[in-house]
Design a protein around this motif. Structure first.
Motif, PDB file in Angstrom:
ATOM      1  N   GLY A   1       0.788  -1.222   0.000  1.00  0.00           N
ATOM      2  CA  GLY A   1       0.000   0.000   0.000  1.00  0.00           C
ATOM      3  C   GLY A   1       0.814   1.262   0.000  1.00  0.00           C
ATOM      4  O   GLY A   1       0.264   2.353   0.034  1.00  0.00           O
ATOM      5  N   GLY A   2       2.139   1.167  -0.007  1.00  0.00           N
ATOM      6  CA  GLY A   2       2.977   2.352   0.023  1.00  0.00           C
ATOM      7  C   GLY A   2       3.110   2.987  -1.341  1.00  0.00           C
ATOM      8  O   GLY A   2       2.631   2.478  -2.345  1.00  0.00           O
ATOM      9  N   GLU A   3       3.763   4.148  -1.366  1.00  0.00           N
ATOM     10  CA  GLU A   3       3.975   4.848  -2.622  1.00  0.00           C
ATOM     11  C   GLU A   3       5.119   4.213  -3.396  1.00  0.00           C
ATOM     12  O   GLU A   3       6.039   3.631  -2.825  1.00  0.00           O
ATOM     13  CB  GLU A   3       4.277   6.319  -2.336  1.00  0.00           C
ATOM     14  N   GLY A   4       5.038   4.347  -4.710  1.00  0.00           N
ATOM     15  CA  GLY A   4       6.068   3.769  -5.546  1.00  0.00           C
ATOM     16  C   GLY A   4       7.405   4.460  -5.376  1.00  0.00           C
ATOM     17  O   GLY A   4       7.485   5.645  -5.051  1.00  0.00           O
ATOM     18  N   ILE A   5       8.477   3.690  -5.591  1.00  0.00           N
ATOM     19  CA  ILE A   5       9.844   4.201  -5.507  1.00  0.00           C
ATOM     20  C   ILE A   5      10.577   3.795  -6.780  1.00  0.00           C
ATOM     21  O   ILE A   5      10.438   2.667  -7.266  1.00  0.00           O
ATOM     22  CB  ILE A   5      10.573   3.640  -4.272  1.00  0.00           C
ATOM     23  N   ILE A   6      11.345   4.721  -7.325  1.00  0.00           N
ATOM     24  CA  ILE A   6      12.146   4.417  -8.509  1.00  0.00           C
ATOM     25  C   ILE A   6      13.422   3.716  -8.064  1.00  0.00           C
ATOM     26  O   ILE A   6      14.164   4.236  -7.227  1.00  0.00           O
ATOM     27  CB  ILE A   6      12.481   5.706  -9.282  1.00  0.00           C
TER      28      ILE A   6
END
Length: 543
Positions: free
Chosen positions: A460-465
């Motif tokens: 559920g976390g935000e995406g990371i590059i």
């Protein structure tokens, strides 16, 4: 015979190595010559080879199978007393330099079985001394007396061609006799003659009110001057208000054609403009049953701009569009599932490659010259199940297609195709299987040393590059998405240059394309690119 251009040189170049191998297998010069001639005849029947075929390897594999079908043994050597399969495997691995994995693929055997056969042969012949046995094979093969087999190979091909022509002529005569025998008197079954007799009537029917609404070059027509109902000369015109539904393939202006033919292979126009990017075109209705290998959607739009310095381009009012109707967007596989496919564009914007719906194989086009190259054979069910893909090198010269049987690399300038060895593959290509287990999609850097992908930080976390060092197979940079918030998702769509990646964001007001520095994480929007769900990048301005 123009078809066999280069065949004589191929025979003269490879006959010594083939005869030497056949002599080791059979123990007899005469039997070795016959075996090699069979191999040359098989290769000759398929001549000329396609760009991705190697006629030498084709000849060796044919020789292996021909020997196993009718194994022979002559002479008192210990080698010819070995079982035929063991003899073949040890000669191919020690004399021809093939690996157990290659022989397992050629003979359709487990790799363990091939390795066991080699071990047994070594124990029998030299008590496990591999180097001594390889030297012995080289000496025995070098003693082969090799005549020039090119003329005999050509005679066999000419004899086969005459026999095939005779059988074809005989089949035509038999069919003609059957037609004459079964055709009732007074009727003609020759379609060309029948159409010629009815040509005035057919031409007149095209001006009737029922067909005047569909021009000859409209999407629903065949482009021929005759109407669909006049193809049968003995059929009378149907009434305009028939109570029965029509099965004709001619579409009315209100009803689209439901059985649309596959698009024809696209031919790139010669132009000095460069491709900035590509976006999907209109797809239309998808088939209800997306069975494996079915093209569900095809058509991409190329956005072109005048070429600038070093092939770079910039957007503006002079931007033009090219439609590529046969570039596949979606391909069915498995049980109702489908894969989304995208073209690749060379960094200079001069070349584009994609899976062609017309041939179901990968093709590449060069816009400055209008040249087209095939990059792969037609896809097999195994290729579709694995998920095919194509990539292009940083200089735009080499295209690599990933298939179930491995990677196939084509040099566009020469048209030559080969299987890249581990030393020829970039670190990102070597780490492809490792990357596939961690990311649903990723993009290689122009140098092939790095890869970029978007991963979820946690559930559920935000995406990371993730910027991945493909050589070490580790993530060395974790960068935030250019914009965060509820419902915002991102995907890396390509590399702008060796230092910046392009990320597509969807969701909320942040939707669009962003350039992100792979080290510092600094980002800014690319305003001159559309906020499309899917986009393939080409020659973008790095300003």
């Amino acid at each position: 015979m123009r078809r066999y251009t280069g065949f004589r040189e191929f025979v003269q170049r490879d006959q010594r190595s083939l005869v030497g191998t056949a002599l080791l297998l059979t123990g007899s010069h005469d039997q070795a010559i016959r075996l090699v001639l069979k191999a040359f005849r098989t290769v000759g029947l398929a001549w000329p080879p396609t760009a991705w075929e190697n006629p030498t390897q084709h000849a060796f594999v044919t020789l292996y199978h021909a020997f196993l079908r009718r194994p022979t043994a002559a002479g008192p050597t210990a080698l010819v007393r070995l079982p035929a399969r063991r003899r073949l495997i040890v000669v191919a691995c020690l004399h021809n330099g093939r690996t157990p994995a290659e022989m397992a693929d050629i003979l359709d055997l487990p790799v363990e079985t091939v390795e066991a056969e080699v071990t047994e042969a070594l124990a029998t012949l030299t008590k496990g001394d591999r180097k001594r046995l390889a030297n012995r094979f080289a000496t025995q093969a070098g003693e082969a007396s090799v005549p020039d087999l090119s003329e005999r190979s050509f005679k066999a091909l000419r004899r086969r061609g005459r026999r095939r022509a005779l059988l074809t002529a005989l089949a035509v005569l038999v069919m003609a006799g059957l037609i004459v025998t079964l055709t009732p008197q007074g009727q003609s079954w020759t379609s060309a003659l029948a159409l010629g007799e009815k040509a005035p009537q057919s031409r007149a029917t095209t001006t009737s009110p029922a067909s005047a609404g569909t021009p000859a070059d409209s999407p629903g027509s065949t482009g021929a001057p005759e109407s669909a109902g006049s193809a049968n000369p003995s059929a009378s015109p149907a009434p305009s208000a028939s109570p029965e539904p029509s099965n004709s393939s001619t579409a009315s202006p209100e009803t689209p054609v439901s059985t649309k033919a596959s698009p024809a292979p696209w031919q790139a126009p010669r132009t000095s403009s460069v491709i900035r990017y590509a976006v999907p075109g209109e797809c239309g209705a998808r088939p209800e049953t997306p069975w494996a290998g079915k093209v569900l959607c095809a058509g991409w739009r190329l956005k072109l701009a005048p070429g600038g310095e070093r092939g770079q381009a910039s957007g503006g009012p002079r931007e033009t569009t090219l439609e590529v109707p046969d570039a596949v967007q979606s391909l069915g596989y498995g049980d109702g599932a489908h894969r989304t496919l995208s073209p690749v564009i060379s960094p200079d914007g001069h070349r584009v490659a994609y899976l062609s719906a017309a041939d179901l194989r990968y093709v590449a086009h060069d816009l400055p010259t209008g040249t087209r190259r095939y990059l792969s054979p037609a896809l097999t069910p195994a290729d579709v199940e694995r998920g095919p893909s194509v990539s292009v090198s940083g200089d735009g010269r080499r295209f690599t297609v990933d298939l179930a049987t491995g990677r196939l690399r084509t040099d566009f300038a020469t048209g030559s195709a080969s299987r890249p060895s581990p030393g020829d593959r970039t670190p990102a290509e070597q780490a492809a299987d490792w990357l596939r287990t961690r990311y649903p999609a990723w993009k290689d850097s122009p140098t092939g040393r790095y890869a970029a992908a978007v991963a979820q930080a946690d559930a559920g976390g935000e995406g990371i590059i993730h910027i991945v060092d493909a050589t070490a197979r580790r993530v060395f940079k974790r960068l935030p998405l250019p914009s965060s918030g509820s419902g915002v998702t991102g995907e890396v769509v390509g590399w702008l240059n060796a230092r910046e990646v392009v990320v597509a964001l969807t969701g909320g007001d942040a939707s669009g394309l962003y350039r992100v520095h792979a080290v510092s994480g600094q980002s800014r929007r690319l305003p001159d690119l559309p906020a499309a769900d899917r986009i393939a990048l080409g020659a973008l301005t790095a300003r």
